[in-house]
Design a protein around this motif. Structure first.
Motif, PDB file in Angstrom:
ATOM      1  N   GLU A  52     -20.258 -17.251  -8.177  1.00  0.00           N
ATOM      2  CA  GLU A  52     -21.334 -17.911  -8.009  1.00  0.00           C
ATOM      3  C   GLU A  52     -22.564 -16.924  -7.714  1.00  0.00           C
ATOM      4  OE1 GLU A  52     -21.481 -22.007  -6.082  1.00  0.00           O
ATOM      5  OE2 GLU A  52     -19.239 -21.295  -5.337  1.00  0.00           O
ATOM      6  N   GLY A  53     -22.119 -15.658  -7.704  1.00  0.00           N
ATOM      7  CA  GLY A  53     -23.101 -14.651  -7.314  1.00  0.00           C
ATOM      8  C   GLY A  53     -22.603 -13.823  -6.250  1.00  0.00           C
ATOM      9  N   PRO A  54     -23.121 -12.557  -5.880  1.00  0.00           N
ATOM     10  CA  PRO A  54     -22.512 -12.056  -5.013  1.00  0.00           C
ATOM     11  C   PRO A  54     -22.715 -12.423  -3.670  1.00  0.00           C
ATOM     12  CG  PRO A  54     -24.727 -10.925  -5.861  1.00  0.00           C
ATOM     13  CD  PRO A  54     -24.212 -12.026  -6.518  1.00  0.00           C
ATOM     14  N   ASP A  55     -23.633 -13.143  -3.328  1.00  0.00           N
ATOM     15  CA  ASP A  55     -23.927 -13.495  -1.731  1.00  0.00           C
ATOM     16  C   ASP A  55     -23.490 -14.993  -1.709  1.00  0.00           C
ATOM     17  OD1 ASP A  55     -25.198 -10.954  -1.370  1.00  0.00           O
ATOM     18  OD2 ASP A  55     -26.821 -11.672  -2.379  1.00  0.00           O
ATOM     19  N   VAL A  56     -22.980 -15.591  -2.495  1.00  0.00           N
ATOM     20  CA  VAL A  56     -22.367 -17.057  -2.399  1.00  0.00           C
ATOM     21  C   VAL A  56     -21.025 -17.319  -2.690  1.00  0.00           C
ATOM     22  CG1 VAL A  56     -22.738 -19.485  -3.312  1.00  0.00           C
ATOM     23  CG2 VAL A  56     -24.725 -17.832  -3.270  1.00  0.00           C
ATOM     24  N   ASN A  57     -20.435 -17.582  -1.570  1.00  0.00           N
ATOM     25  CA  ASN A  57     -18.840 -17.897  -1.609  1.00  0.00           C
ATOM     26  C   ASN A  57     -18.080 -16.629  -2.040  1.00  0.00           C
ATOM     27  OD1 ASN A  57     -19.403 -20.730  -0.618  1.00  0.00           O
ATOM     28  ND2 ASN A  57     -19.675 -21.292  -2.747  1.00  0.00           N
ATOM     29  N   PRO A  58     -18.249 -15.494  -1.676  1.00  0.00           N
ATOM     30  CA  PRO A  58     -17.700 -14.605  -2.143  1.00  0.00           C
ATOM     31  C   PRO A  58     -16.367 -14.152  -1.813  1.00  0.00           C
ATOM     32  CG  PRO A  58     -18.930 -13.861  -0.354  1.00  0.00           C
ATOM     33  CD  PRO A  58     -19.389 -15.156  -0.466  1.00  0.00           C
ATOM     34  N   ASP A  59     -15.522 -13.583  -2.827  1.00  0.00           N
ATOM     35  CA  ASP A  59     -14.182 -13.036  -2.522  1.00  0.00           C
ATOM     36  C   ASP A  59     -14.308 -11.678  -1.547  1.00  0.00           C
ATOM     37  OD1 ASP A  59     -12.660 -15.071  -3.902  1.00  0.00           O
ATOM     38  OD2 ASP A  59     -13.433 -14.139  -5.880  1.00  0.00           O
ATOM     39  N   PRO A  60     -13.169 -11.042  -1.005  1.00  0.00           N
ATOM     40  CA  PRO A  60     -13.197  -9.948  -0.328  1.00  0.00           C
ATOM     41  C   PRO A  60     -13.461  -8.785  -1.127  1.00  0.00           C
ATOM     42  CG  PRO A  60     -11.465 -11.272   0.121  1.00  0.00           C
ATOM     43  CD  PRO A  60     -11.704 -11.857  -0.854  1.00  0.00           C
ATOM     44  N   TRP A  61     -13.188  -8.740  -2.409  1.00  0.00           N
ATOM     45  CA  TRP A  61     -13.423  -7.602  -3.194  1.00  0.00           C
ATOM     46  C   TRP A  61     -13.404  -8.098  -4.913  1.00  0.00           C
ATOM     47  CZ3 TRP A  61      -8.877  -7.916  -0.518  1.00  0.00           C
ATOM     48  CH2 TRP A  61      -7.654  -8.143  -1.280  1.00  0.00           C
ATOM     49  N   PRO A  62     -14.194  -7.552  -5.681  1.00  0.00           N
ATOM     50  CA  PRO A  62     -14.192  -7.841  -7.077  1.00  0.00           C
ATOM     51  C   PRO A  62     -12.799  -7.577  -7.920  1.00  0.00           C
ATOM     52  CG  PRO A  62     -15.576  -5.900  -6.764  1.00  0.00           C
ATOM     53  CD  PRO A  62     -14.998  -6.513  -5.431  1.00  0.00           C
ATOM     54  N   ASP A  63     -12.629  -8.216  -9.018  1.00  0.00           N
ATOM     55  CA  ASP A  63     -11.620  -7.939  -9.855  1.00  0.00           C
ATOM     56  C   ASP A  63     -11.861  -6.413 -10.643  1.00  0.00           C
ATOM     57  OD1 ASP A  63     -10.135 -10.228  -9.250  1.00  0.00           O
ATOM     58  OD2 ASP A  63     -11.000 -11.297 -10.823  1.00  0.00           O
ATOM     59  N   GLY A  64     -10.973  -5.855 -11.142  1.00  0.00           N
ATOM     60  CA  GLY A  64     -10.965  -4.853 -11.813  1.00  0.00           C
ATOM     61  C   GLY A  64     -11.371  -3.444 -11.207  1.00  0.00           C
ATOM     62  N   LEU A  65     -11.310  -3.458 -10.028  1.00  0.00           N
ATOM     63  CA  LEU A  65     -11.553  -2.215  -9.487  1.00  0.00           C
ATOM     64  C   LEU A  65     -10.355  -0.979  -9.967  1.00  0.00           C
ATOM     65  CD1 LEU A  65     -12.109  -3.259  -5.694  1.00  0.00           C
ATOM     66  CD2 LEU A  65     -13.806  -2.343  -7.512  1.00  0.00           C
ATOM     67  N   VAL A  66     -10.741  -0.105  -9.973  1.00  0.00           N
ATOM     68  CA  VAL A  66      -9.899   1.312 -10.568  1.00  0.00           C
ATOM     69  C   VAL A  66     -10.038   2.471  -9.645  1.00  0.00           C
ATOM     70  CG1 VAL A  66     -10.168   0.580 -13.032  1.00  0.00           C
ATOM     71  CG2 VAL A  66     -11.727   2.274 -11.925  1.00  0.00           C
ATOM     72  N   GLY A  67      -8.992   3.262  -9.705  1.00  0.00           N
ATOM     73  CA  GLY A  67      -8.905   4.322  -8.889  1.00  0.00           C
ATOM     74  C   GLY A  67      -8.953   4.054  -7.371  1.00  0.00           C
ATOM     75  N   ILE A  68      -9.423   5.013  -6.816  1.00  0.00           N
ATOM     76  CA  ILE A  68      -9.646   4.971  -5.251  1.00  0.00           C
ATOM     77  C   ILE A  68     -10.500   3.882  -4.833  1.00  0.00           C
ATOM     78  CG2 ILE A  68     -10.521   6.188  -3.265  1.00  0.00           C
ATOM     79  CD1 ILE A  68      -9.459   8.834  -4.807  1.00  0.00           C
ATOM     80  N   ALA A  69     -11.509   3.461  -5.407  1.00  0.00           N
ATOM     81  CA  ALA A  69     -12.445   2.561  -5.217  1.00  0.00           C
ATOM     82  C   ALA A  69     -12.971   2.213  -3.840  1.00  0.00           C
ATOM     83  CB  ALA A  69     -11.819   1.289  -5.571  1.00  0.00           C
ATOM     84  N   PRO A  70     -13.922   3.541  -3.343  1.00  0.00           N
ATOM     85  CA  PRO A  70     -14.427   3.352  -2.025  1.00  0.00           C
ATOM     86  C   PRO A  70     -15.187   2.027  -2.129  1.00  0.00           C
ATOM     87  CG  PRO A  70     -15.483   5.171  -3.361  1.00  0.00           C
ATOM     88  CD  PRO A  70     -14.271   4.515  -4.117  1.00  0.00           C
ATOM     89  N   SER A  71     -15.906   1.615  -0.917  1.00  0.00           N
ATOM     90  CA  SER A  71     -16.823   0.443  -0.704  1.00  0.00           C
ATOM     91  C   SER A  71     -18.184   1.133  -0.754  1.00  0.00           C
ATOM     92  CB  SER A  71     -16.522  -0.267   0.320  1.00  0.00           C
ATOM     93  OG  SER A  71     -16.825   0.785   1.778  1.00  0.00           O
ATOM     94  N   ARG A  72     -18.459   2.268  -0.410  1.00  0.00           N
ATOM     95  CA  ARG A  72     -20.078   2.907  -0.644  1.00  0.00           C
ATOM     96  C   ARG A  72     -19.987   4.282  -0.469  1.00  0.00           C
ATOM     97  NH1 ARG A  72     -19.679   1.363   5.214  1.00  0.00           N
ATOM     98  NH2 ARG A  72     -19.734   3.185   6.511  1.00  0.00           N
ATOM     99  N   PHE A  73     -21.002   4.994  -0.862  1.00  0.00           N
ATOM    100  CA  PHE A  73     -21.147   6.444  -0.235  1.00  0.00           C
ATOM    101  C   PHE A  73     -21.834   6.334   1.148  1.00  0.00           C
ATOM    102  CE2 PHE A  73     -25.537   9.061  -0.056  1.00  0.00           C
ATOM    103  CZ  PHE A  73     -24.691  10.006   0.187  1.00  0.00           C
ATOM    104  N   ASP A  74     -20.882   7.272   1.690  1.00  0.00           N
ATOM    105  CA  ASP A  74     -21.129   7.162   3.345  1.00  0.00           C
ATOM    106  C   ASP A  74     -21.978   8.201   4.008  1.00  0.00           C
ATOM    107  OD1 ASP A  74     -19.832   5.827   5.505  1.00  0.00           O
ATOM    108  OD2 ASP A  74     -19.835   8.057   6.126  1.00  0.00           O
ATOM    109  N   HIS A  75     -21.763   9.545   3.480  1.00  0.00           N
ATOM    110  CA  HIS A  75     -22.501  10.566   4.093  1.00  0.00           C
ATOM    111  C   HIS A  75     -22.252  11.836   3.357  1.00  0.00           C
ATOM    112  CE1 HIS A  75     -18.398  11.275   6.046  1.00  0.00           C
ATOM    113  NE2 HIS A  75     -18.884  12.590   5.851  1.00  0.00           N
ATOM    114  N   CYS A  76     -23.148  12.969   3.779  1.00  0.00           N
ATOM    115  CA  CYS A  76     -23.046  14.163   3.297  1.00  0.00           C
ATOM    116  C   CYS A  76     -22.878  14.972   4.547  1.00  0.00           C
ATOM    117  CB  CYS A  76     -24.224  14.776   2.437  1.00  0.00           C
ATOM    118  SG  CYS A  76     -24.343  13.900   0.763  1.00  0.00           S
ATOM    119  N   LEU A  77     -22.020  16.249   4.207  1.00  0.00           N
ATOM    120  CA  LEU A  77     -22.258  17.613   5.205  1.00  0.00           C
ATOM    121  C   LEU A  77     -22.960  18.647   4.330  1.00  0.00           C
ATOM    122  CD1 LEU A  77     -19.537  18.488   7.667  1.00  0.00           C
ATOM    123  CD2 LEU A  77     -20.685  20.173   6.357  1.00  0.00           C
ATOM    124  N   LEU A  78     -23.751  19.172   4.920  1.00  0.00           N
ATOM    125  CA  LEU A  78     -24.706  20.136   4.425  1.00  0.00           C
ATOM    126  C   LEU A  78     -24.565  21.512   5.308  1.00  0.00           C
ATOM    127  CD1 LEU A  78     -27.317  17.826   3.523  1.00  0.00           C
ATOM    128  CD2 LEU A  78     -25.689  18.257   2.176  1.00  0.00           C
TER     129      LEU A  78
END
Length: 315
Positions: A136-162
């Motif tokens: 019903e949309g990403p913010d209504v009654n969501p599942d823990p993760w979506p179908d169709g994830l591939v590979g490592i499938a991280p949840s987010r870009f986290d940081h950089c070391l420079l």
């Protein structure tokens, strides 16, 4: 803790030598989702649990490395205030406004260069695509993760070391102008006022960006992506091995940040990391200090030895 000002790392633009092999790596092995391309040939991607339009920008170039890192701020008013603060600080150079729409689905951005030579930018507005977790949309009654994830499938870009030379000026800018907190530092034991490394957060993570003092300007050590558990870091190692991806180090644990990690390279030689764990940091947490004679366990807690190639290879 109410997050105001700079909220989080928003995007990073990475130069790659050949776009198609890079896309295979970032989409099929790492598991990011392509969301747009533009007339300049750039490709925009996101991790599955990021609601904003994109977090990774790939651009084909003659030299690999970092173009710039972008930071999401809480409002257009904050964007204007921080731009003025940067202009008045005497610490930032090469400041300019980037028009809305130069990145797809993104508002105006304020770009500047920090003393280590890295190009940074602030922005307040980016279209939200959602994470496709709910029927019903990403913010209504969501599942823990979506179908169709591939590979490592991280949840987010986290940081950089420079890597860069003027570590002191850059830390001063991030702390005094942008409001970041220093969570950990590496210093010389015999000269503790001389900082070798700085780990900084704008949130309550162990770090949102880190800088290491090196006699170079504007270099990238790694771009990191968040995984939810040590088990997923081990799974990432399996995915990388099955795809014959060049693994740098790990899976292992850091002493600094306490995070679990594995490092690997994209086809252009840019180092990636997938990372889990770490601690919650609040502004009143004391700064953790590591001395240079303990740099082995600080970086690689399990084998407690320094790997010189890990420090000397960057783009």
């Amino acid at each position: 803790m109410a997050l105001t000002g700079v909220l989080r790392p928003g995007h990073v633009s990475v130069r790659v030598l050949e776009l198609e092999p890079a896309l295979k790596h970032y989409k099929q092995v790492l598991g990011l989702i392509e969301v747009a391309r533009d007339d300049a040939g750039r490709v925009f991607l996101k991790a599955w649990d990021e609601h904003d339009h994109h977090s990774i920008v790939l651009r084909e170039a003659d030299e690999a490395g970092l173009d710039y890192m972008g930071w999401k701020v809480d409002s257009p008013a904050t964007l204007k205030k921080l731009a003025a603060d940067l202009e008045a600080s005497g610490l930032a150079t090469d400041m300019s406004w980037i028009a809305a729409g130069e990145h797809p689905a993104t508002g105006e951005r304020f770009r500047f260069t920090v003393p280590t030579g890295h190009v940074m930018e602030l922005y307040a507005e980016k279209e939200k695509l959602g994470n496709n977790c709910g029927t019903e949309g990403p913010d209504v009654n969501p599942d823990p993760w979506p179908d169709g994830l591939v590979g490592i499938a991280p949840s987010r870009f986290d940081h950089c070391l420079l890597y860069g030379d003027d570590l002191d000026g850059t830390v001063k800018l991030f702390r005094e102008v942008l409001g970041f907190t220093l969570t950990e530092q590496v210093v010389l034991k015999d000269k503790p006022e001389f900082m070798i490394g700085a780990f900084l957060t704008c949130s309550n993570k162990a770090h949102d960006v880190a800088f290491i003092r090196q006699p170079v300007k504007g270099k990238l050590h790694h771009v990191s992506f968040e995984l939810g558990s040590w088990e997923k870091v081990l799974h990432a190692g399996d995915v990388l091995s099955r795809n014959r991806t060049s693994i740098d180090l790990g899976p292992t644990r850091h002493g600094i940040t306490r995070g679990e990690t594995i490092y690997f390279f994209d086809p252009s030689g840019n180092r990636n990391e997938v990372f889990s764990g770490g601690y919650i940091s609040y502004p009143d947490k004391p700064v953790i200090t590591w001395y240079d004679d303990s740099i082995g366990p600080a970086i690689f807690y399990h084998d407690r030895k320094l790997n010189e190639a890990f420090l000397s290879v960057f783009t």
